[in-house]
Design an enzyme around this catalytic site. Structure first.
Site, PDB file in Angstrom:
ATOM      1  N   ASP A 183      -8.597 -14.070 -34.848  1.00  0.00           N
ATOM      2  CA  ASP A 183      -8.286 -14.918 -35.992  1.00  0.00           C
ATOM      3  C   ASP A 183      -9.612 -15.212 -36.691  1.00  0.00           C
ATOM      4  O   ASP A 183     -10.342 -16.118 -36.305  1.00  0.00           O
ATOM      5  CB  ASP A 183      -7.615 -16.216 -35.542  1.00  0.00           C
ATOM      6  CG  ASP A 183      -7.303 -17.131 -36.715  1.00  0.00           C
ATOM      7  OD1 ASP A 183      -6.882 -16.629 -37.774  1.00  0.00           O
ATOM      8  OD2 ASP A 183      -7.495 -18.358 -36.569  1.00  0.00           O
ATOM      9  N   GLU A 189      -5.406 -10.655 -38.096  1.00  0.00           N
ATOM     10  CA  GLU A 189      -4.503 -11.151 -39.129  1.00  0.00           C
ATOM     11  C   GLU A 189      -5.025 -10.740 -40.492  1.00  0.00           C
ATOM     12  O   GLU A 189      -6.222 -10.821 -40.766  1.00  0.00           O
ATOM     13  CB  GLU A 189      -4.411 -12.677 -39.036  1.00  0.00           C
ATOM     14  CG  GLU A 189      -3.343 -13.269 -39.912  1.00  0.00           C
ATOM     15  CD  GLU A 189      -3.167 -14.758 -39.671  1.00  0.00           C
ATOM     16  OE1 GLU A 189      -3.414 -15.522 -40.621  1.00  0.00           O
ATOM     17  OE2 GLU A 189      -2.789 -15.141 -38.548  1.00  0.00           O
ATOM     18  N   ASP A 238      -7.307 -22.030 -33.340  1.00  0.00           N
ATOM     19  CA  ASP A 238      -7.920 -20.736 -33.645  1.00  0.00           C
ATOM     20  C   ASP A 238      -7.650 -19.723 -32.530  1.00  0.00           C
ATOM     21  O   ASP A 238      -7.293 -18.573 -32.799  1.00  0.00           O
ATOM     22  CB  ASP A 238      -9.423 -20.888 -33.875  1.00  0.00           C
ATOM     23  CG  ASP A 238      -9.729 -21.754 -35.084  1.00  0.00           C
ATOM     24  OD1 ASP A 238      -9.335 -21.360 -36.197  1.00  0.00           O
ATOM     25  OD2 ASP A 238     -10.337 -22.822 -34.912  1.00  0.00           O
TER      26      ASP A 238
END
Length: 165
Positions: free
Chosen positions: A7, A66, A138
């Site tokens: 992430d 992502e 996170d």
């Protein structure tokens, strides 16, 4: 298969490593790379070297990142894209295949709702990986990316086994 979920963020980059096999998902590790550098180049270097260390330490075969969504603030989107590029570069330097999913796809896969909030993602990651407590947001988002990839691989393998004749 060992998966590294990432992430990306310029100040905090979450990471999560899981194993996926016929029996299901197994948690390996997770955490955050917190950059301390004063300028953009220093922060990007910290992300790159941090991801390289994780890859060296845990030997994943796939990195899952992502995809960036377009923010209201274009400058923030550009900075996030650079952090993402540093993370992807680390994976590519170590010859990992890289998969990408949108936040909507990740949330749909993990929570069942593409518009789930961060606490819902944290709770489902905790449940799916049988963790005693929820990881940080996170790290949880990174683990969710890895879980999404594992789920999609499972579905693809079932489709490939279907005899179409």
């Amino acid at each position: 298969m060992r998966l590294l979920g990432i992430d990306p963020g310029l100040r905090v980059t979450g990471f999560g490593v899981i194993d996926s096999d016929q029996q299901g998902l197994t948690y390996v590790t997770s955490g955050c790379i917190k950059t301390l550098g004063n300028g953009l180049p220093e922060r990007l270097k910290e992300i790159l070297t941090g991801i390289l260390e994780i890859i060296d330490g845990y030997a994943p075969s796939v990195a899952v990142v992502e995809q960036v969504f377009v923010n209201v603030n274009p400058k923030s989107t550009l900075l996030l894209g650079q952090a993402r590029g540093a993370a992807i570069s680390a994976a590519v330097l170590k010859n990992l295949s890289v998969s990408e999913f949108t936040a909507l796809q990740v949330k749909q896969s993990v929570v069942g709702n593409g518009h789930a909030d961060k606490t819902q993602v944290q709770e489902m990651v905790k449940r799916l990986l049988k963790l005693p407590s929820a990881p940080s947001t996170d790290a949880s988002d990174a683990l969710a990316c890895a879980i999404c990839h594992a789920h999609s691989e499972r579905v693809l393998s079932k489709i490939k086994r279907i005899d179409v004749t």
